[in-house]
Design a protein around this motif. Structure first.
Motif, PDB file in Angstrom:
ATOM      1  N   SER A  20       0.826  -1.217   0.000  1.00 12.48           N
ATOM      2  CA  SER A  20       0.000   0.000   0.000  1.00 12.48           C
ATOM      3  C   SER A  20       0.854   1.259   0.000  1.00 12.48           C
ATOM      4  O   SER A  20       0.495   2.275  -0.617  1.00 12.48           O
ATOM      5  N   LYS A  21       1.995   1.205   0.699  1.00 13.50           N
ATOM      6  CA  LYS A  21       2.884   2.366   0.751  1.00 13.50           C
ATOM      7  C   LYS A  21       3.756   2.464  -0.505  1.00 13.50           C
ATOM      8  O   LYS A  21       3.991   3.559  -1.026  1.00 13.50           O
ATOM      9  N   ALA A  22       4.220   1.321  -0.976  1.00 10.19           N
ATOM     10  CA  ALA A  22       5.123   1.322  -2.130  1.00 10.19           C
ATOM     11  C   ALA A  22       4.392   1.599  -3.441  1.00 10.19           C
ATOM     12  O   ALA A  22       4.960   2.206  -4.357  1.00 10.19           O
ATOM     13  N   LEU A  23       3.116   1.176  -3.514  1.00 11.98           N
ATOM     14  CA  LEU A  23       2.303   1.385  -4.720  1.00 11.98           C
ATOM     15  C   LEU A  23       0.978   2.037  -4.327  1.00 11.98           C
ATOM     16  O   LEU A  23      -0.075   1.406  -4.343  1.00 11.98           O
ATOM     17  N   PRO A  24       1.006   3.313  -3.954  1.00 13.55           N
ATOM     18  CA  PRO A  24      -0.207   3.964  -3.445  1.00 13.55           C
ATOM     19  C   PRO A  24      -1.326   4.093  -4.462  1.00 13.55           C
ATOM     20  O   PRO A  24      -2.483   4.267  -4.090  1.00 13.55           O
ATOM     21  N   GLU A  25      -0.997   4.000  -5.772  1.00 10.81           N
ATOM     22  CA  GLU A  25      -2.034   4.106  -6.805  1.00 10.81           C
ATOM     23  C   GLU A  25      -2.746   2.778  -7.058  1.00 10.81           C
ATOM     24  O   GLU A  25      -3.744   2.724  -7.783  1.00 10.81           O
ATOM     25  N   LEU A  26      -2.244   1.723  -6.465  1.00 17.39           N
ATOM     26  CA  LEU A  26      -2.864   0.409  -6.651  1.00 17.39           C
ATOM     27  C   LEU A  26      -4.048   0.273  -5.697  1.00 17.39           C
ATOM     28  O   LEU A  26      -3.873   0.301  -4.480  1.00 17.39           O
ATOM     29  N   PRO A  27      -5.279   0.144  -6.215  1.00 12.62           N
ATOM     30  CA  PRO A  27      -6.442   0.024  -5.322  1.00 12.62           C
ATOM     31  C   PRO A  27      -6.293  -1.163  -4.377  1.00 12.62           C
ATOM     32  O   PRO A  27      -5.800  -2.225  -4.764  1.00 12.62           O
ATOM     33  N   LYS A  28      -6.727  -0.978  -3.148  1.00 10.21           N
ATOM     34  CA  LYS A  28      -6.581  -2.050  -2.164  1.00 10.21           C
ATOM     35  C   LYS A  28      -7.350  -3.298  -2.575  1.00 10.21           C
ATOM     36  O   LYS A  28      -6.891  -4.424  -2.357  1.00 10.21           O
ATOM     37  N   ASP A  65       1.728  -2.105 -15.593  1.00  6.76           N
ATOM     38  CA  ASP A  65       2.429  -0.920 -15.114  1.00  6.76           C
ATOM     39  C   ASP A  65       1.511   0.285 -14.968  1.00  6.76           C
ATOM     40  O   ASP A  65       1.675   1.105 -14.068  1.00  6.76           O
ATOM     41  N   GLU A  66       0.502   0.393 -15.838  1.00 15.83           N
ATOM     42  CA  GLU A  66      -0.355   1.584 -15.796  1.00 15.83           C
ATOM     43  C   GLU A  66      -1.228   1.637 -14.543  1.00 15.83           C
ATOM     44  O   GLU A  66      -1.778   2.694 -14.214  1.00 15.83           O
ATOM     45  N   VAL A  67      -1.382   0.542 -13.842  1.00 13.00           N
ATOM     46  CA  VAL A  67      -2.185   0.569 -12.614  1.00 13.00           C
ATOM     47  C   VAL A  67      -1.317   0.357 -11.382  1.00 13.00           C
ATOM     48  O   VAL A  67      -1.815   0.105 -10.306  1.00 13.00           O
ATOM     49  N   SER A  68      -0.014   0.450 -11.557  1.00 13.28           N
ATOM     50  CA  SER A  68       0.869   0.219 -10.411  1.00 13.28           C
ATOM     51  C   SER A  68       1.934   1.298 -10.282  1.00 13.28           C
ATOM     52  O   SER A  68       3.087   1.010 -10.015  1.00 13.28           O
ATOM     53  N   ALA A  69       1.508   2.525 -10.526  1.00 11.60           N
ATOM     54  CA  ALA A  69       2.478   3.621 -10.451  1.00 11.60           C
ATOM     55  C   ALA A  69       3.170   3.640  -9.104  1.00 11.60           C
ATOM     56  O   ALA A  69       2.517   3.605  -8.067  1.00 11.60           O
ATOM     57  N   GLU A  70       4.505   3.675  -9.148  1.00  9.63           N
ATOM     58  CA  GLU A  70       5.244   3.686  -7.898  1.00  9.63           C
ATOM     59  C   GLU A  70       5.090   5.032  -7.190  1.00  9.63           C
ATOM     60  O   GLU A  70       4.812   6.057  -7.803  1.00  9.63           O
ATOM     61  N   LYS A  71       5.296   4.983  -5.902  1.00  6.63           N
ATOM     62  CA  LYS A  71       5.187   6.177  -5.078  1.00  6.63           C
ATOM     63  C   LYS A  71       6.136   7.258  -5.571  1.00  6.63           C
ATOM     64  O   LYS A  71       7.320   7.021  -5.786  1.00  6.63           O
ATOM     65  N   LYS A  72       5.606   8.476  -5.752  1.00 15.52           N
ATOM     66  CA  LYS A  72       6.442   9.616  -6.106  1.00 15.52           C
ATOM     67  C   LYS A  72       6.887  10.281  -4.817  1.00 15.52           C
ATOM     68  O   LYS A  72       6.063  10.718  -4.018  1.00 15.52           O
ATOM     69  N   HIS A  73       8.163  10.326  -4.621  1.00 15.97           N
ATOM     70  CA  HIS A  73       8.678  10.825  -3.360  1.00 15.97           C
ATOM     71  C   HIS A  73       8.508  12.341  -3.273  1.00 15.97           C
ATOM     72  O   HIS A  73       8.847  13.077  -4.195  1.00 15.97           O
ATOM     73  N   ASP A  74       7.977  12.771  -2.150  1.00 17.95           N
ATOM     74  CA  ASP A  74       7.750  14.186  -1.906  1.00 17.95           C
ATOM     75  C   ASP A  74       9.066  14.830  -1.478  1.00 17.95           C
ATOM     76  O   ASP A  74       9.609  14.508  -0.416  1.00 17.95           O
ATOM     77  N   MET A  75       9.571  15.720  -2.290  1.00 18.56           N
ATOM     78  CA  MET A  75      10.832  16.400  -1.991  1.00 18.56           C
ATOM     79  C   MET A  75      10.601  17.844  -1.561  1.00 18.56           C
ATOM     80  O   MET A  75      11.537  18.642  -1.533  1.00 18.56           O
ATOM     81  N   SER A  76       9.359  18.196  -1.216  1.00 19.69           N
ATOM     82  CA  SER A  76       9.050  19.591  -0.864  1.00 19.69           C
ATOM     83  C   SER A  76       9.816  20.068   0.361  1.00 19.69           C
ATOM     84  O   SER A  76       9.987  21.269   0.564  1.00 19.69           O
ATOM     85  N   PHE A  77      10.288  19.117   1.198  1.00 19.39           N
ATOM     86  CA  PHE A  77      11.028  19.517   2.390  1.00 19.39           C
ATOM     87  C   PHE A  77      12.305  20.286   2.038  1.00 19.39           C
ATOM     88  O   PHE A  77      12.840  21.030   2.866  1.00 19.39           O
ATOM     89  N   LEU A  78      12.784  20.150   0.810  1.00 14.66           N
ATOM     90  CA  LEU A  78      13.999  20.859   0.407  1.00 14.66           C
ATOM     91  C   LEU A  78      13.769  22.365   0.276  1.00 14.66           C
ATOM     92  O   LEU A  78      14.735  23.128   0.200  1.00 14.66           O
ATOM     93  N   SER A  79      12.509  22.781   0.271  1.00 20.02           N
ATOM     94  CA  SER A  79      12.221  24.217   0.139  1.00 20.02           C
ATOM     95  C   SER A  79      12.317  24.954   1.468  1.00 20.02           C
ATOM     96  O   SER A  79      12.283  26.177   1.501  1.00 20.02           O
TER      97      SER A  79
END
Length: 316
Positions: A20-28, A65-79
């Motif tokens: 669930s964390k690694a593939l958040p776009e994958l429906p449970k 692959d189209e239904v298993s988009a990997e988690k996009k890491h939030d890098m906003s902390f760099l701001s």
């Protein structure tokens, strides 16, 4: 198909939690169906929802692959800034002094300057936190403080530390001691007081009752008067429970409101002294972890913050 190799920070989770964390776009619902159909495997073998992953395990997810988009890491902390006041640090945890006016975390809002963001930036600069190398873990706060309360906050650098420190907090094995200034002396020089607490979520306000009331939860607060200048008192607070606004509301309830507190305090006294943010600091931390814990070495430490400005002003 997606494949993951479990690192130390991912180890110990149930396989469905990891996916669930690694593939958040994958429906449970689809994930559970894939597990039932043996299309999610651990080390090439079928798995059950309750199976736990271990360091080095290879997780394979057979899905388009189209239904298993990997988690996009939030890098906003760099701001935000990476400038933090580190009080204690080792390979597992970091304890920092949070200033007044800084939120501990975002609470779901889009703000990008919070204490945890600053910690992430600091660790990223040290190359101790690289989001791209983590499937499900990010450094996290083990405790938090209100925006206008200063003092010590603990964050975990590893998943194992996060689990153990959070369990220590739940079981009362992390002792938090605060310093505050009250606008009138407490009833006794030293006491442990109990009451009942309810939070009004819509108003972000709590109520205190001396007697049990439906919907109220028990609270326990210890206090000791350290010094007095005739009007104001410097008080050491020990929290035995950790409810929202517990110190501020409980001390006000016994007739000794915290100086500067705009919610539960004495507005006239706040104006008289020119203090409009609660004179409250998380001043000391002590650990009492089980000896079997990998982090029991922390029990030897007594970690204190710098003397808060309000204490210097009125009691130096």
């Amino acid at each position: 198909m997606k494949e993951f190799i479990i690192n130390e920070n991912d180890s110990g989770q149930r396989v469905d939690k990891f996916i669930s964390k690694a593939l958040p776009e994958l429906p449970k619902s689809m994930m559970y169906r894939l597990i039932r159909k043996k299309d999610i495997k651990i080390n090439g073998k079928r798995c059950d929802i309750s199976d736990r992953v271990n360091t080095g395990d290879r997780i394979t997810v057979y899905v388009k692959d189209e239904v298993s988009a990997e988690k996009k890491h939030d890098m906003s902390f760099l701001s935000c800034t990476a400038d933090i006041d580190v009080v204690y640090e080792d390979d597992n945890i970091i304890i920092v002094s949070k200033p007044v006016g800084l939120d501990s975390h975002s609470n779901g809002s889009p703000m990008t300057d919070t204490l945890i963001d600053r910690i992430k930036h600091y660790l990223h600069n040290k190359k101790e936190y690289q989001p791209d190398s983590e499937s499900s873990f990010a450094p996290a706060l083990c405790s938090r403080l209100d925006r206008n309360t200063c003092g010590l906050v603990t964050a975990a650098k590893t998943a194992a530390a996060l689990r153990d420190i959070n369990e220590a907090i739940r079981s009362g094995r992390l002792h938090k001691i605060y310093h505050c200034v009250t606008v009138s002396p407490p009833p006794k020089k030293e006491d442990i007081i109990t009451a009942y607490h309810q939070k009004d979520e819509s108003r972000n306000l709590v109520k205190i009752s001396d007697s049990p009331v439906e919907g109220y939860k028990p609270i326990k607060t210890g206090y000791r008067v350290i010094a007095s200048n005739g009007k104001l008192s410097l008080v050491e607070i020990t929290l035995y429970t950790g409810r929202t606004h517990q110190i501020r509301a409980h001390m006000a309830h016994i007739g000794a409101p915290v100086l500067g507190d705009g919610k539960y305090g004495n507005i006239a006294a706040n104006k008289r002294y020119g203090i409009f943010r609660q004179a409250l600091c998380a001043y000391e931390l002590r650990f009492d972890l089980p000896e079997k814990s990998a982090f029991s070495y922390l029990n030897k430490l007594k970690i204190t913050d710098n003397t808060p400005e309000f204490e210097k002003r009125f009691f130096s």
